[in-house]
Write an enzyme that holds these catalytic residues in place. Structure first.
Site, PDB file in Angstrom:
ATOM      1  N   ARG A  42      69.881  49.214 -40.838  1.00  0.00           N
ATOM      2  CA  ARG A  42      70.869  48.223 -40.396  1.00  0.00           C
ATOM      3  C   ARG A  42      72.162  48.384 -41.190  1.00  0.00           C
ATOM      4  O   ARG A  42      73.272  48.338 -40.639  1.00  0.00           O
ATOM      5  CB  ARG A  42      70.298  46.804 -40.574  1.00  0.00           C
ATOM      6  CG  ARG A  42      69.245  46.491 -39.529  1.00  0.00           C
ATOM      7  CD  ARG A  42      68.480  45.212 -39.805  1.00  0.00           C
ATOM      8  NE  ARG A  42      67.527  44.961 -38.731  1.00  0.00           N
ATOM      9  CZ  ARG A  42      66.404  44.250 -38.846  1.00  0.00           C
ATOM     10  NH1 ARG A  42      66.092  43.710 -40.008  1.00  0.00           N
ATOM     11  NH2 ARG A  42      65.609  44.072 -37.820  1.00  0.00           N
TER      12      ARG A  42
ATOM     13  N   HIS B 148      61.419  43.399 -48.547  1.00  0.00           N
ATOM     14  CA  HIS B 148      61.812  43.362 -47.132  1.00  0.00           C
ATOM     15  C   HIS B 148      61.815  41.879 -46.776  1.00  0.00           C
ATOM     16  O   HIS B 148      60.845  41.328 -46.266  1.00  0.00           O
ATOM     17  CB  HIS B 148      60.812  44.142 -46.256  1.00  0.00           C
ATOM     18  CG  HIS B 148      61.055  43.930 -44.783  1.00  0.00           C
ATOM     19  ND1 HIS B 148      62.231  44.281 -44.166  1.00  0.00           N
ATOM     20  CD2 HIS B 148      60.281  43.382 -43.818  1.00  0.00           C
ATOM     21  CE1 HIS B 148      62.168  43.958 -42.883  1.00  0.00           C
ATOM     22  NE2 HIS B 148      60.996  43.409 -42.644  1.00  0.00           N
TER      23      HIS B 148
ATOM     24  N   THR C 215      61.426  40.766 -33.156  1.00  0.00           N
ATOM     25  CA  THR C 215      62.094  42.071 -33.255  1.00  0.00           C
ATOM     26  C   THR C 215      61.024  43.145 -33.078  1.00  0.00           C
ATOM     27  O   THR C 215      59.915  42.975 -33.566  1.00  0.00           O
ATOM     28  CB  THR C 215      62.766  42.280 -34.630  1.00  0.00           C
ATOM     29  OG1 THR C 215      61.762  42.562 -35.613  1.00  0.00           O
ATOM     30  CG2 THR C 215      63.563  41.072 -35.062  1.00  0.00           C
TER      31      THR C 215
HETATM   32  P1  NAD Z   1      52.738  39.235 -31.966  1.00  0.00           P
HETATM   33  O1  NAD Z   1      52.305  37.810 -32.067  1.00  0.00           O
HETATM   34  O2  NAD Z   1      53.493  39.663 -30.757  1.00  0.00           O
HETATM   35  O3  NAD Z   1      51.469  40.185 -32.102  1.00  0.00           O
HETATM   36  C1  NAD Z   1      50.562  40.072 -33.146  1.00  0.00           C
HETATM   37  C2  NAD Z   1      49.236  40.643 -32.658  1.00  0.00           C
HETATM   38  O4  NAD Z   1      48.330  40.679 -33.750  1.00  0.00           O
HETATM   39  C3  NAD Z   1      48.581  39.799 -31.553  1.00  0.00           C
HETATM   40  O5  NAD Z   1      48.339  40.611 -30.416  1.00  0.00           O
HETATM   41  C4  NAD Z   1      47.300  39.294 -32.197  1.00  0.00           C
HETATM   42  O6  NAD Z   1      46.215  39.177 -31.284  1.00  0.00           O
HETATM   43  C5  NAD Z   1      47.040  40.391 -33.235  1.00  0.00           C
HETATM   44  N1  NAD Z   1      46.153  39.981 -34.317  1.00  0.00           N
HETATM   45  C6  NAD Z   1      46.252  38.861 -35.082  1.00  0.00           C
HETATM   46  N2  NAD Z   1      45.243  38.844 -35.978  1.00  0.00           N
HETATM   47  C7  NAD Z   1      44.513  39.971 -35.803  1.00  0.00           C
HETATM   48  C8  NAD Z   1      43.375  40.500 -36.436  1.00  0.00           C
HETATM   49  N3  NAD Z   1      42.781  39.881 -37.449  1.00  0.00           N
HETATM   50  N4  NAD Z   1      42.903  41.696 -35.989  1.00  0.00           N
HETATM   51  C9  NAD Z   1      43.491  42.331 -34.960  1.00  0.00           C
HETATM   52  N5  NAD Z   1      44.586  41.874 -34.314  1.00  0.00           N
HETATM   53  C10 NAD Z   1      45.094  40.691 -34.739  1.00  0.00           C
HETATM   54  O7  NAD Z   1      53.585  39.529 -33.297  1.00  0.00           O
HETATM   55  P2  NAD Z   1      54.617  40.742 -33.499  1.00  0.00           P
HETATM   56  O8  NAD Z   1      55.975  40.305 -33.103  1.00  0.00           O
HETATM   57  O9  NAD Z   1      54.027  41.959 -32.888  1.00  0.00           O
HETATM   58  O10 NAD Z   1      54.617  40.858 -35.104  1.00  0.00           O
HETATM   59  C11 NAD Z   1      53.523  41.440 -35.807  1.00  0.00           C
HETATM   60  C12 NAD Z   1      53.846  41.479 -37.297  1.00  0.00           C
HETATM   61  O11 NAD Z   1      54.883  42.433 -37.548  1.00  0.00           O
HETATM   62  C13 NAD Z   1      54.354  40.149 -37.863  1.00  0.00           C
HETATM   63  O12 NAD Z   1      53.788  39.912 -39.124  1.00  0.00           O
HETATM   64  C14 NAD Z   1      55.852  40.391 -37.993  1.00  0.00           C
HETATM   65  O13 NAD Z   1      56.461  39.542 -38.927  1.00  0.00           O
HETATM   66  C15 NAD Z   1      55.849  41.835 -38.413  1.00  0.00           C
HETATM   67  N6  NAD Z   1      57.131  42.562 -38.313  1.00  0.00           N
HETATM   68  C16 NAD Z   1      57.433  43.393 -39.328  1.00  0.00           C
HETATM   69  C17 NAD Z   1      58.622  44.097 -39.297  1.00  0.00           C
HETATM   70  C18 NAD Z   1      58.950  45.012 -40.462  1.00  0.00           C
HETATM   71  O14 NAD Z   1      60.085  45.501 -40.589  1.00  0.00           O
HETATM   72  N7  NAD Z   1      58.004  45.295 -41.336  1.00  0.00           N
HETATM   73  C19 NAD Z   1      59.509  43.968 -38.217  1.00  0.00           C
HETATM   74  C20 NAD Z   1      59.146  43.118 -37.186  1.00  0.00           C
HETATM   75  C21 NAD Z   1      57.951  42.392 -37.240  1.00  0.00           C
END
Ligand code: NAD
Length: 309
Positions: free
Chosen positions: A151, A175, A230
């Protein structure tokens, strides 16, 4: 190469698409506790693969089916709702990581597997995953501030009208809200920032730097406000990290891995050399005193939150 993706929500799906498009995997397995969602994602991605590479994409309903995966990407867990910080997800997602990691370890080759953590709060989840997996720290890698660094690079590229490929710029530390823009190490075409501003006659006053820092730190909040979550940026970041690992590129990326031992250990993002064995070297860029202090503060915040678990 076989790659497993655990968690196939917005981020996991974008990661799967980006991984598929690298052409580096011959097989991708998707696991989500919501099996219907995982199967639908596998079906959709399978159709998409007819327009790119022949690749086997399957949804799996138990962890035995991830056997043979050399890289496991963890993108499962709660995401931020508008107004929530990444740290607000601490307890919820610690439960998710605690559920996933032992199962991953029971079904992968512990001598070789590399785990990539995407779940937030990223750095604390890296620490927890490394502790639970007992893998060497260099093979439990968080995408960390790769996205924040991207970014920053994009904003500087637009500001100066210079390609991102000629800009080196890092965001360090958490992060999250305490991330540190490392102005001291920014260089454009090998020229340090102040010198580049002089040569290009494009000044970058402190007020503009403050605005840029604000935009970098608030990018995720603004995207979440606008589209609910995101996913594209992080998908591309994971694909870039995979390129560096699978092709043993020895490229420098700001990733988060556990540094140090015992009570002093912490996972923060620093520039690290990435190759086939994960992180193969840790680097410390030039930092002024205020950046050093901010980095120490950031590390303390991460460690403090890890200790709450
Ligand atoms: P989302 O709600 O769209 O999807 C999350 C998925 O995880 C769901 O399908 C859910 O069923 C699954 N899940 C939950 N617990 C589980 C388990 N114990 N075993 C298997 N599957 C499980 O959320 P998202 O938008 O896809 O975000 C996912 C994660 O990524 C969040 O923690 C978010 O903050 C993170 N994220 C990180 C970054 C980064 O730069 N590192 C960027 C964006 C999002």
């Amino acid at each position: 190469m076989k790659i497993a993706i655990i968690g196939v929500g917005s981020v996991g799906s974008a990661v799967a698409t980006a991984v598929k498009n690298t052409g580096l995997a011959h097989e991708i397995v998707l696991f989500d506790r919501d099996g219907i969602r995982a199967r639908a994602a596998a079906e959709d991605l399978g159709h998409a693969s007819a327009f790119s590479y022949d690749i086997k994409i399957t949804a799996v309903s138990n962890y035995r089916a991830i056997r043979g995966s050399e890289i496991v990407i963890v993108a499962a867990g709660a995401n931020q709702k508008p107004g929530e910080t990444r740290m607000d997800l601490l307890y919820k997602n610690a439960d998710v990581i605690s559920d996933i990691i032992p199962r991953v370890m029971a079904n992968t080759d512990n001598k070789n597997v590399k785990i990539i953590i995407v779940t937030n709060p990223l750095d604390v989840m890296v620490m927890l995953a490394q502790k639970l997996s007992k893998l060497p720290a260099n093979r439990v890698i968080g995408t960390g501030t790769m996205l924040d660094s991207a970014r920053l690079k994009i904003i500087l590229s637009r500001y100066f009208g210079i390609s991102t490929r000629s800009i080196n710029s890092y965001v360090l530390g958490e992060h999250g809200d305490s991330s540190v823009v490392n102005w001291s190490s920014v260089n454009i075409g090998g020229i340090d920032l102040d010198n580049f501003c002089k040569q290009s006659k494009i000044p970058l006053p402190q007020t503009s730097r403050n605005t840029i820092e604000h935009r970098v730190k608030n990018a995720a909040y603004e995207i979440i406000q606008g589209r609910g979550a995101t996913w594209d940026g992080i998908g591309a970041a994971v694909a870039d990290l995979l390129h560096a690992i699978i092709n043993d590129e020895h490229r420098i990326l700001t990733t988060s891995v556990v540094d140090g031992v015992g009570k002093n250990s912490v996972a923060i993002s620093m520039p690290r050399v990435i190759g086939a064995n994960g992180v193969i070297m840790n680097l410390a860029p030039a930092m002024n005193t205020s950046e050093k202090n901010a980095l120490r503060k950031s590390a303390k915040i991460i460690r403090k939150n890890f200790d709450l678990l």
